[in-house]
Design a protein around this motif. Structure first.
Motif, mmCIF file in Angstrom:
data_model
loop_
_atom_site.group_PDB
_atom_site.id
_atom_site.type_symbol
_atom_site.label_atom_id
_atom_site.label_comp_id
_atom_site.label_asym_id
_atom_site.label_seq_id
_atom_site.Cartn_x
_atom_site.Cartn_y
_atom_site.Cartn_z
ATOM 1 N N LYS A 3 -12.266 49.632 -45.923
ATOM 2 C CA LYS A 3 -13.574 49.529 -46.579
ATOM 3 C C LYS A 3 -13.717 48.167 -47.243
ATOM 4 C CE LYS A 3 -12.434 53.242 -48.814
ATOM 5 N NZ LYS A 3 -12.361 54.367 -49.753
ATOM 6 N N ILE A 29 -18.841 50.830 -46.633
ATOM 7 C CA ILE A 29 -19.178 49.880 -45.564
ATOM 8 C C ILE A 29 -17.863 49.411 -44.929
ATOM 9 C CG2 ILE A 29 -20.230 47.633 -45.031
ATOM 10 C CD1 ILE A 29 -22.318 49.673 -45.921
ATOM 11 N N THR A 35 -22.899 47.109 -39.823
ATOM 12 C CA THR A 35 -23.467 48.386 -40.277
ATOM 13 C C THR A 35 -24.984 48.243 -40.313
ATOM 14 O OG1 THR A 35 -21.535 48.913 -41.607
ATOM 15 C CG2 THR A 35 -23.582 50.020 -42.221
ATOM 16 N N THR A 194 -17.872 41.155 -42.272
ATOM 17 C CA THR A 194 -18.520 42.450 -42.487
ATOM 18 C C THR A 194 -20.022 42.216 -42.621
ATOM 19 O OG1 THR A 194 -16.569 43.214 -43.648
ATOM 20 C CG2 THR A 194 -18.596 44.455 -44.031
ATOM 21 N N VAL A 196 -24.009 43.752 -42.903
ATOM 22 C CA VAL A 196 -24.893 44.891 -43.184
ATOM 23 C C VAL A 196 -26.317 44.436 -42.906
ATOM 24 C CG1 VAL A 196 -25.671 46.548 -44.926
ATOM 25 C CG2 VAL A 196 -23.335 45.663 -45.019
#
Lengths: 263, 333
Positions: A3, A29, A35, A194, A196
């Motif tokens: 995460k 996330i 995501t 990562t 989003v």
């Protein structure tokens, strides 16, 4: 699942008099993946991004970034960790593309410092990565909407963050520009960033994302992989309109059916 | 504009200003228009005194005034994301005018007292605008400061109106009116020393933070995500530049348009990035004000108030820029 960002029982409203926008929201996330957050207008997607960024503080609940709370980071550390491309970014003055993208290096400079050769090198590399090196000297006010979105993304690439938050990155763009931007985000995720994104377009989410979050009325309605989240039932319920999810070999597509007329 | 070209341009601008400065020392109505030749300085004691005690401090103040008004205008336009903003925007000019008028009427007519009073009320107006903007409960930071500035400016403007109304029409009213028209006719070395600390702090802060001003002109969420401490950094720049503008206004009176038009010209020549446009605007503003002041003291037998000349030239240039194709500013946010 590793995460990178965690929201735990988060409550938020803009003031004491205003209604609660997010209520008891918990979400993980995953690191190094794209995501996609889907949901109708006014369901709190942008608010949630601003809470992830640290711009808004929840009145209850905990937000953790890379294992530490927001308040354990200085503002500068946080800006080296999380980058944002907002939904509306107006640039009031006629900066050239390279001058504007160079601003992405701010987190690495103190308020009295000018960008140096290394910052310029990183900026030129980001423009190349986004395929817009040829626009470097053009004024930002004189390029198309799709090019401008690539400029915003280049700016966040020069920030060299581990987390990218993008609010409706493909809104108002034609298919070619949507493809360019979503493909770029997938390449970034493949390099361990990562990512989003919020979007109204389930097909764009299917194209780019590995992890899906459906939001409704300030909370999570469904979360997980494509087959678990993007279903006819979930989407029809959330968007309150007839929607079909068609699955063929290796591909999923969301189709909107005609609404029945009333009265 | 490429860095090398920019540096060359700035050097040329600096040399041009030096030439304007040197020429300005010698032009005037003594011993006869259009001025004197340099050798007269060695021969005529009165000419030497005129240059040393009147023209030099006046020219230096004109240069500093133009620099500060242009720097403050550039910074305010970028931070407020509004190309029509100038230093008087936060009520500072009207506050300083009120301070000068109230001093002429009730405190003392000594220049130092008028300057202190004008600076005090200029800063008070800035503080009032900021305090009011915190108390307003709606709108973004920019909108709240704009509304507060308009309200505070109107209040002080009404105050100046009342003071003019009650002033003695034969003695006090002309003095207030002449101050409001703006001019550097009475500047001395003492005035220069009074404004110098304010001006130097303003110039240094704006110069070292010039690249950061670009960041502060972005949307709040973007600027935050890039690590800016928005309120703190904006306040540091605003307070230092506007305080310097208030101090200079206290000795010059109301000098309009320099802070509005010079930043536009600088951005048009050097590009929008404050890294390049702010230092250039400071030099252009300094040069512009020196030339305007030369015209103010030499065009007619009597002195023309500087504020009238800067307004006339500034408005003319503004109209030219507005109707020319290169005047492009986005107002979509």
């Amino acid at each position: 699942m590793d995460k990178m960002l965690t929201l735990e029982s988060v409550y938020f409203s803009y003031s004491e008099e205003d209604p609660v926008v997010l209520a008891d929201l918990s979400l993980d996330i995953p690191a190094g993946k794209v995501t996609a957050i889907l949901g109708p207008n006014g369901t709190g997607k942008t608010t949630m991004l601003h809470i992830m960024l640290g711009l808004l503080k929840p009145f209850q609940g905990v937000v953790t970034v890379a294992g530490k709370s927001h308040k354990d980071y200085s503002k500068r550390e946080l800006s080296q960790l999380i980058g944002l491309v907002p939904q509306f970014e107006s640039i009031p003055f006629n900066f050239s593309v390279i001058e504007y993208v160079l601003l992405g290096r701010s987190p690495y400079l103190n308020p009295f410092q000018l960008p140096g050769d290394l910052d310029l090198e990183i900026t030129e590399k980001a423009l190349k990565e986004a395929g817009i090196s040829h626009l470097a000297e053009k004024p930002v006010t004189e390029i198309s909407g799709g090019e401008r979105q690539l400029v915003h993304i280049s700016r966040v690439l020069t920030q060299k963050t581990k987390i990218l938050l993008l609010d409706e990155p493909t809104a108002h763009l034609d298919l070619e520009n949507q493809n360019r931007i979503l493909s770029l985000l997938k390449r970034m995720a493949a390099h361990g960033v990562t990512t989003v994104i919020t979007t109204h377009d389930p097909n764009a989410a299917i194209f780019a994302a590995d992890h899906f979050v459906l939001m409704n009325q300030g909370n999570i309605a469904a979360e997980g992989e494509l087959g678990e989240v993007i279903t006819t039932e979930n989407l029809s319920m959330i968007y309150k309109t007839p929607i079909r999810v068609e699955r063929t070999t290796g591909y999923t597509m969301v189709v909107m059916d005609k609404m029945e007329e009333h009265g | 504009m490429a860095k090398d070209k920019y540096n060359r341009f700035l050097l040329l601008l600096g040399l041009g200003i030096l030439v304007v400065f040197l020429v300005s020392v010698f032009i005037g109505r003594y011993p006869s228009p259009p001025g004197m030749l340099p050798h007269i300085l060695f021969e005529d004691r009165l000419a030497r005194q005129l240059v040393l005690n009147l023209r030099l401090p006046r020219l230096l103040v004109a240069f500093l005034l133009g620099m500060i008004l242009s720097a403050a205008g550039s910074v305010l336009q970028m931070i407020f994301r509004n190309p029509l903003v100038e230093p008087g925007f936060l009520g500072v000019t009207q506050g300083a005018a009120f301070g000068a008028a109230i001093s002429i009427l009730y405190f003392a007519k000594h220049p130092l007292v008028i300057e202190l009073s004008a600076t005090f009320f200029g800063l008070l107006a800035l503080g009032a605008s900021y305090y009011l903007s915190i108390r307003i409960r709606y709108g973004g930071w920019v909108l709240r400061l704009i509304l507060s500035g308009v309200a505070v400016s109107a209040l002080f403007s009404a105050g100046v109106g009342v003071l003019k109304y009650v002033a003695d029409p034969l003695t006090e009213l002309p003095e207030i009116t002449f101050w409001l028209l703006g001019g550097l006719y009475s500047v001395t070395w003492r005035d220069l020393l009074f404004v110098l600390p304010f001006a130097l702090i303003g110039i240094v802060v704006v110069y070292v933070m010039r690249w950061r001003v670009n960041l502060l002109s972005l949307n709040d969420d973007t600027a935050f995500s890039l690590g800016a401490s928005l309120t703190r950094e904006r306040l540091i720049i605003l307070i230092t530049t506007v305080a310097a503008a208030a101090a200079l206004t206290s000795i010059s009176g109301v000098i309009s348009w320099v802070g509005l038009i010079v930043p536009h010209i600088s951005r048009r020549i050097f590009g929008a990035s404050a890294e390049k446009s702010i230092p250039a605007a400071m030099l252009l503003g300094g040069g512009f004000t020196m030339i305007a002041d030369d015209l103010a003291r030499t065009l007619l037998a009597g002195e023309i108030p500087l504020g009238i000349l800067t307004s006339a030239i500034g408005a003319g240039l503004f109209i030219y820029l507005m109707i020319s194709m290169s005047f492009k500013v986005r107002r979509d946010g």
